[in-house]
Design an enzyme around this catalytic site. Structure first.
Site, mmCIF file in Angstrom:
data_model
loop_
_atom_site.group_PDB
_atom_site.id
_atom_site.type_symbol
_atom_site.label_atom_id
_atom_site.label_comp_id
_atom_site.label_asym_id
_atom_site.label_seq_id
_atom_site.Cartn_x
_atom_site.Cartn_y
_atom_site.Cartn_z
ATOM 1 C CB ILE A 137 -1.011 0.018 1.178
ATOM 2 C CG1 ILE A 137 -0.332 -0.180 2.530
ATOM 3 C CG2 ILE A 137 -2.110 -0.993 0.978
ATOM 4 C CD1 ILE A 137 -1.311 -0.161 3.705
ATOM 5 C CG ASP A 138 0.080 4.139 -2.907
ATOM 6 O OD1 ASP A 138 0.813 3.319 -3.499
ATOM 7 O OD2 ASP A 138 -0.972 4.581 -3.400
ATOM 8 C CE LYS A 139 6.718 9.177 2.769
ATOM 9 N NZ LYS A 139 6.013 10.457 2.551
ATOM 10 C CB THR A 141 -2.478 4.212 1.533
ATOM 11 O OG1 THR A 141 -2.663 4.995 0.354
ATOM 12 C CG2 THR A 141 -3.742 3.421 1.800
ATOM 13 N NE ARG A 237 -2.783 8.155 -4.538
ATOM 14 C CZ ARG A 237 -1.469 8.318 -4.485
ATOM 15 N NH1 ARG A 237 -0.688 7.273 -4.196
ATOM 16 N NH2 ARG A 237 -0.930 9.487 -4.730
#
Length: 301
Positions: A137-139, A141, A237
Site C-alpha cells: 500500500i502507498d506510503k 495510505t 486513486r
C-alpha cells in the site's frame, strides 16, 4: 540477467530511443531506461548509443537488464501495530507516512526494516529488498497489509490475489458529491504516457475493477468505501480521479486545494484471506486513523 530484443517498424522511425523504450513495458520509467542506455545495457545493431538517438527503420535494439545489486537491509526496532501473527503470516496495520519496503531514497525506517527486527523468518521470494511482502500500500495510505513468513505461505497468498479471492476494503474521502449509492469502475490502468511517474486509465493498461459504496455525503465531499477486485498500482486513486471524484489530499491525482491532510485520505480497513496452512478464512479490520476521523468530524460540522 533479463534480455530483450526489439525491431523498429515504420511507425516508430525517428522516435527518441529513451522515450520509445518506455512504451515497450509500462514498468520501465524513462529515468530507468536512460540509465540503462548510459550504462551500455542498450545496443542498436550491436553498438551503444546516446539517450537522444533517433531510431531508424529495421534497427535492432537489444537490452540486457543487469541483476539488481544486493543491498543490505538492516533490521530496525520500529514499533509495529501487529494485528495478527502465527508461524506463516503476519497482518500489520501500517501507519500513514511509512514506506513498505526499501527503495532509492528510503533505505531505513520502512515496514520491512521493522519486520526484520521483529521476526527473523520472512519469505525470500522477493529477495532482500522485499522479504515477505505479498502486496503493497502507498506510503501515505494507512491500513492492513499481509506479510508471508515463508515461501509456501507467500505463494498461497499471491495465488489468492491473482484469483481475486482476497477481501480488500478501503475507506476514503473524495472530492465532490457522488450521486450513486453504489457503483463499479472497470477501466484498465497503466503508466501515464505524459508522466511516467504516474498511473492512468489507458487502453494499453491492465484490467482494473473497483466497487464503491457511498457511506456519507457532505457539502463538497463524499465518504466512500472501495473494494478492490484487482490490485493495480494506485488503483483507487486513479479510478476515483477517472470518474471525477479524486481523493482528498492526494498530491498526485487530486486538486491542489483540498482538505488539511498530508497525503491522500485513504485507509485499508478490511483484509481477508484463506490461511495458507489451516485453510481457515481470516478477516481483519483496522479502525480509521485519527487524521481521517478528525476530517470526518469537521465535515459533519
Amino acid at each position: 540477467m533479463e534480455q530483450y530484443e526489439f525491431k523498429i517498424n515504420e511507425e516508430q522511425v525517428s522516435e527518441r530511443i529513451d522515450k520509445l523504450m518506455t512504451t515497450f513495458n509500462p514498468e520501465w520509467s524513462r529515468t530507468q531506461v536512460q540509465q540503462w542506455i548510459k550504462d551500455g545495457n542498450v545496443t542498436v545493431n550491436g553498438d551503444t548509443v546516446k539517450t537522444n538517438y533517433k531510431v531508424q527503420l529495421n534497427d535492432r535494439l537489444e537490452l540486457e537488464i543487469p541483476e539488481p545489486e544486493l543491498l543490505e537491509v538492516e533490521p530496525e526496532p520500529i514499533n509495529l501495530d501487529i494485528v495478527y501473527e502465527d508461524e506463516d503470516v503476519i497482518v500489520v496495520n501500517k501507519p500513514r507516512g511509512m514506506v513498505v519496503h526499501p527503495a532509492p531514497g528510503h533505505y531505513s525506517g520502512t515496514l520491512v526494516n521493522g519486520l526484520m527486527y521483529h521476526c527473523k523468518d520472512l519469505s525470500g521470494i522477493n529477495g532482500v529488498i522485499r522479504p515477505g511482502i505479498v502486496h503493497r500500500i502507498d506510503k501515505d495510505t494507512s491500513g492492513l497489509l499481509m506479510v508471508a513468513k515463508n515461501d509456501v505461505a507467500h505463494e498461497s497468498l499471491v495465488e489468492q490475489l491473482k484469483a481475486k479471492t482476497t477481501k480488500r476494503i478501503y475507506k476514503a474521502i473524495a472530492h465532490g458529491v457522488i450521486a450513486h449509492d453504489v457503483g463499479t469502475i472497470e477501466a484498465p490502468i497503466g503508466r501515464d504516457k505524459k508522466d511516467r511517474q504516474s498511473m492512468a486509465v489507458t487502453e494499453e493498461g491492465r484490467d482494473a475493477v473497483t466497487h464503491f459504496t457511498v457511506l456519507e455525503r457532505f457539502e463538497n465531499f463524499t465518504y466512500v468505501q472501495c473494494e478492490l477486485e484487482t490490485g493495480r498500482t494506485h488503483q483507487i486513486r486513479v479510478h476515483m480521479k477517472y470518474i471525477g471524484f479524486p481523493l482528498a489530499g492526494d498530491p498526485k491525482y487530486g486538486p491542489k486545494k483540498t482538505l488539511d491532510i498530508d497525503g491522500q485520505a485513504l485507509h485499508a480497513s478490511v483484509l481477508g484471506f484463506v490461511h495458507p496452512r489451516t485453510k481457515e478464512e481470516l478477516v481483519f479490520e483496522a479502525p480509521l486513523p485519527q487524521e481521517i476521523v478528525k476530517l470526518l468530524e469537521e465535515l459533519r460540522r
